[in-house]
Design an enzyme around this catalytic site. Structure first.
Site, mmCIF file in Angstrom:
data_model
loop_
_atom_site.group_PDB
_atom_site.id
_atom_site.type_symbol
_atom_site.label_atom_id
_atom_site.label_comp_id
_atom_site.label_asym_id
_atom_site.label_seq_id
_atom_site.Cartn_x
_atom_site.Cartn_y
_atom_site.Cartn_z
ATOM 1 N N LYS A 152 47.504 33.751 36.236
ATOM 2 C CA LYS A 152 46.098 33.376 36.492
ATOM 3 C C LYS A 152 45.719 32.397 35.386
ATOM 4 C CE LYS A 152 41.714 35.669 37.587
ATOM 5 N NZ LYS A 152 41.374 34.928 38.797
HETATM 6 N N1 PPE Z 1 43.194 34.430 44.452
HETATM 7 C C1 PPE Z 1 42.589 33.652 43.530
HETATM 8 C C2 PPE Z 1 42.912 32.205 43.501
HETATM 9 C C3 PPE Z 1 41.681 34.218 42.636
HETATM 10 O O1 PPE Z 1 41.100 33.449 41.726
HETATM 11 C C4 PPE Z 1 41.375 35.604 42.732
HETATM 12 C C5 PPE Z 1 40.376 36.205 41.794
HETATM 13 C C6 PPE Z 1 42.032 36.379 43.703
HETATM 14 C C7 PPE Z 1 42.933 35.754 44.544
HETATM 15 C C8 PPE Z 1 41.822 37.849 43.835
HETATM 16 O O2 PPE Z 1 42.380 38.552 42.742
HETATM 17 P P1 PPE Z 1 41.787 39.938 42.219
HETATM 18 O O3 PPE Z 1 40.490 39.617 41.570
HETATM 19 O O4 PPE Z 1 42.793 40.455 41.275
HETATM 20 O O5 PPE Z 1 41.632 40.805 43.406
HETATM 21 N N2 PPE Z 1 39.363 35.338 41.331
HETATM 22 C C9 PPE Z 1 38.607 35.653 40.158
HETATM 23 C C10 PPE Z 1 37.764 34.484 39.672
HETATM 24 C C11 PPE Z 1 36.491 34.210 40.396
HETATM 25 C C12 PPE Z 1 35.612 33.207 39.653
HETATM 26 O O6 PPE Z 1 34.875 32.453 40.317
HETATM 27 O O7 PPE Z 1 35.607 33.185 38.411
HETATM 28 C C13 PPE Z 1 37.833 36.941 40.326
HETATM 29 O O8 PPE Z 1 37.545 37.355 41.453
HETATM 30 O O9 PPE Z 1 37.542 37.553 39.311
#
Ligand code: PPE
Length: 305
Positions: A158
């Site tokens: 990430k």
């Molecule tokens: N894909 C991406 C590209 C992504 O950024 C997130 C989280 C997810 C999938 C889902 O992952 P999880 O949170 O572990 O279920 N995105 C983060 C950032 C959002 C933001 O605008 O800042 C979040 O949801 O925390």
């Protein structure tokens, strides 16, 4: 606007929110290499609880490992610091943002001896895609931008820089009157939202993208486990945009987005054009779980007090 809290943890010390500054020549500011997490803490009958803290901290260390960044704290120290940051700010529900970045030192692409800095901030953050989105579903546009090749965006990490692509996709979707963007991968298969994983439901089967060009979402993993425990068949596989168009239901998952139903994609209604029964069931179990109302998943919660 961001709602301020009192203190931000920076490299092992708490500083006042307004003093949590960095030098403009901080390496990550210029070249985009920094890794982060997004975690939520919810109010439960036993006080605030952080959802799947260990999994998020593990992913943070994995992200750093992929990019040869050595975090100058142990996993345990990071977990403790996150809990302490929530506790100190006396906040019941919040979003938690740990960030590991390359600090001030040399410029140029080889920051050999620059310090690795770490921060943890918390703030209240409501429904990411709006309350109405959570209840009635959102409208999504397949982006004209794509998820980069898997050997460029190593998506098990990430990484801040990846979000340049997400931002431009999101801007495009919003400027076209949609709520969120959905990116395809380099082969043309569905990948993920700008900040969410995607699920579809067809003929009673729940399907989500396989782990190739997507971030392995903690919410995605949670939904897969909950669905299997509910006896809903789950498939992880590639699928195309037209399979999404003719799905009975679709939803996004993410820490920020939680479980957000998708009611329309590219001006095509998904199912009846409103959240379907499987989506509603999983969303409702998810909110019970994070709010400490479902004993079965108690081990996913880290209580703050
Ligand atoms: N894909 C991406 C590209 C992504 O950024 C997130 C989280 C997810 C999938 C889902 O992952 P999880 O949170 O572990 O279920 N995105 C983060 C950032 C959002 C933001 O605008 O800042 C979040 O949801 O925390």
């Amino acid at each position: 606007m961001l709602k301020k809290t009192e203190k931000i943890w920076m490299d092992g010390k708490f500083v006042d929110w307004d003093d949590a500054n960095v030098h403009i020549l901080t390496h990550s500011m210029h070249y985009g290499l920094a890794v982060f997490e997004g975690i939520r803490c919810y109010e439960t009958p036993k006080g605030p609880a952080i959802f799947r803290l260990k999994e998020h901290v593990d992913r943070l260390f994995g992200s750093a490992h992929i990019f040869l960044i050595k975090i100058p704290f142990t996993r345990k120290e990071m977990e403790d610091a996150i809990v302490e940051t929530v506790r100190l700010n006396k906040i019941k529900e919040c979003y938690i943002r740990p960030l590991v970045y390359i600090g001030y030192g040399a410029m140029g692409l080889y920051p050999k001896d620059n310090p690795i800095n770490v921060s943890i901030a918390v703030w209240p953050w409501g429904a990411y895609l709006g309350e109405d989105g959570l209840n009635n579903g959102i409208r999504v546009k397949v982006s004209s931008f794509i998820r980069s090749h898997v050997n460029y965006n190593m998506t098990r990490g990430k990484v801040c820089g990846y979000y340049v692509n997400s931002q431009i996709a999101k801007k495009e979707a919003i400027s076209c009157g949609f709520d969120e963007a959905l990116l395809l991968d380099t082969e043309g298969y569905v990948s993920e939202g700008s900040g969410e994983n995607i699920f579809i439901v067809r003929k009673g089967v729940l399907k989500t993208t396989s782990l190739t060009s997507i971030l392995q979402g903690v919410t995605r993993d949670s939904i897969i486990e909950i669905a299997r425990n509910e006896g809903i068949p789950v498939v992880e596989d590639v699928f195309t945009r037209d399979e999404l168009y003719i799905s009975d239901e679709a939803f996004f998952t993410g820490t920020a987005a939680e479980v957000t139903p998708i009611r329309e994609v590219d001006n095509r209604a998904i199912g009846e054009g409103r959240p379907g029964p499987v989506t509603k069931k999983l969303q409702s179990i998810f909110f019970d779980v994070v709010k400490g109302k479902n004993k079965k998943y108690e081990s996913w919660l880290t209580y703050v007090d």
